[in-house]
Motif scaffolding. Structure first.
Motif, PDB file in Angstrom:
ATOM      1  N   ARG A   1      47.048 -40.133  22.852  1.00 26.72           N
ATOM      2  CA  ARG A   1      46.258 -39.097  23.503  1.00 26.72           C
ATOM      3  C   ARG A   1      47.156 -37.952  23.945  1.00 26.72           C
ATOM      4  NH1 ARG A   1      44.489 -42.305  29.072  1.00 26.72           N
ATOM      5  NH2 ARG A   1      46.559 -42.332  30.068  1.00 26.72           N
TER       6      ARG A   1
ATOM      7  N   GLY B   1      41.236 -35.563  15.961  1.00 25.08           N
ATOM      8  CA  GLY B   1      41.116 -36.170  17.277  1.00 25.08           C
ATOM      9  C   GLY B   1      39.689 -36.122  17.790  1.00 25.08           C
TER      10      GLY B   1
ATOM     11  N   GLU C   1      38.729 -39.517  13.614  1.00 24.57           N
ATOM     12  CA  GLU C   1      38.380 -40.090  14.906  1.00 24.57           C
ATOM     13  C   GLU C   1      36.989 -39.641  15.340  1.00 24.57           C
ATOM     14  OE1 GLU C   1      42.861 -39.194  14.809  1.00 24.57           O
ATOM     15  OE2 GLU C   1      41.029 -38.055  14.407  1.00 24.57           O
TER      16      GLU C   1
ATOM     17  N   TYR D   1      42.039 -37.737  21.910  1.00 27.92           N
ATOM     18  CA  TYR D   1      42.526 -39.034  21.452  1.00 27.92           C
ATOM     19  C   TYR D   1      42.644 -39.026  19.927  1.00 27.92           C
ATOM     20  CZ  TYR D   1      42.078 -41.118  26.058  1.00 27.92           C
ATOM     21  OH  TYR D   1      42.243 -41.419  27.393  1.00 27.92           O
ATOM     22  N   TYR D   2      43.773 -39.545  19.459  1.00 26.92           N
ATOM     23  CA  TYR D   2      44.081 -39.606  18.036  1.00 26.92           C
ATOM     24  C   TYR D   2      44.466 -41.032  17.661  1.00 26.92           C
ATOM     25  CZ  TYR D   2      45.011 -34.593  18.786  1.00 26.92           C
ATOM     26  OH  TYR D   2      44.942 -33.257  19.128  1.00 26.92           O
TER      27      TYR D   2
ATOM     28  N   ARG E   1      51.969 -35.626  23.609  1.00 24.89           N
ATOM     29  CA  ARG E   1      51.162 -36.733  23.093  1.00 24.89           C
ATOM     30  C   ARG E   1      51.828 -38.049  23.485  1.00 24.89           C
ATOM     31  NH1 ARG E   1      50.365 -35.732  17.169  1.00 24.89           N
ATOM     32  NH2 ARG E   1      48.791 -34.261  17.899  1.00 24.89           N
TER      33      ARG E   1
END
Length: 115
Positions: free
Chosen positions: A38, A108, A6, A93-94, A45
């Motif tokens: 996220r 992430g 990411e 964020y992933y 998550r």
């Protein structure tokens, strides 16, 4: 093996925009539904947005109308365009597969929304 990388996060003021990218490898990307997730400090998550192999999209209510997920199969990349960002969007964020995430998670990308 599966690899998810990411990028695109950063510090942005409320109301600003960011575009996240996720480069995927190790599986047949074009046929895999993908999602952006996220995780904020102290929280679990959560799935934010998803896109199927047929390009159908879905979003969590809190980001509808502000975030747009897309994919480029030739580049094995999924994107998340984030507009009108709010402080509560701050998180790591992933990306991962949508319905059955791979056990492997990338590093992430940090998004911080603050004035």
């Amino acid at each position: 093996q599966v690899r998810l990388v990411e990028s695109g996060g950063g510090l942005v003021q409320p109301g600003g925009s960011l575009r996240l990218s996720c480069a995927a490898s190790g599986f047949t990307f074009s046929t895999k539904p993908m999602g952006w997730y996220r995780q904020a400090p102290g929280k679990e998550r959560e799935l934010v947005a998803g896109i199927t192999s047929a390009f159908n999209t879905n979003y969590v209510d809190s980001v509808k109308g502000r975030f747009t997920i897309s994919r480029h199969n030739a580049k094995n990349t999924v994107y998340l365009q984030m507009n009108s960002l709010k402080p509560e969007d701050s998180a790591v964020y992933y990306c991962n597969a949508l319905f059955t995430p791979y056990p492997y998670w990338g590093q992430g990308t940090q998004v911080t929304v603050s004035s």
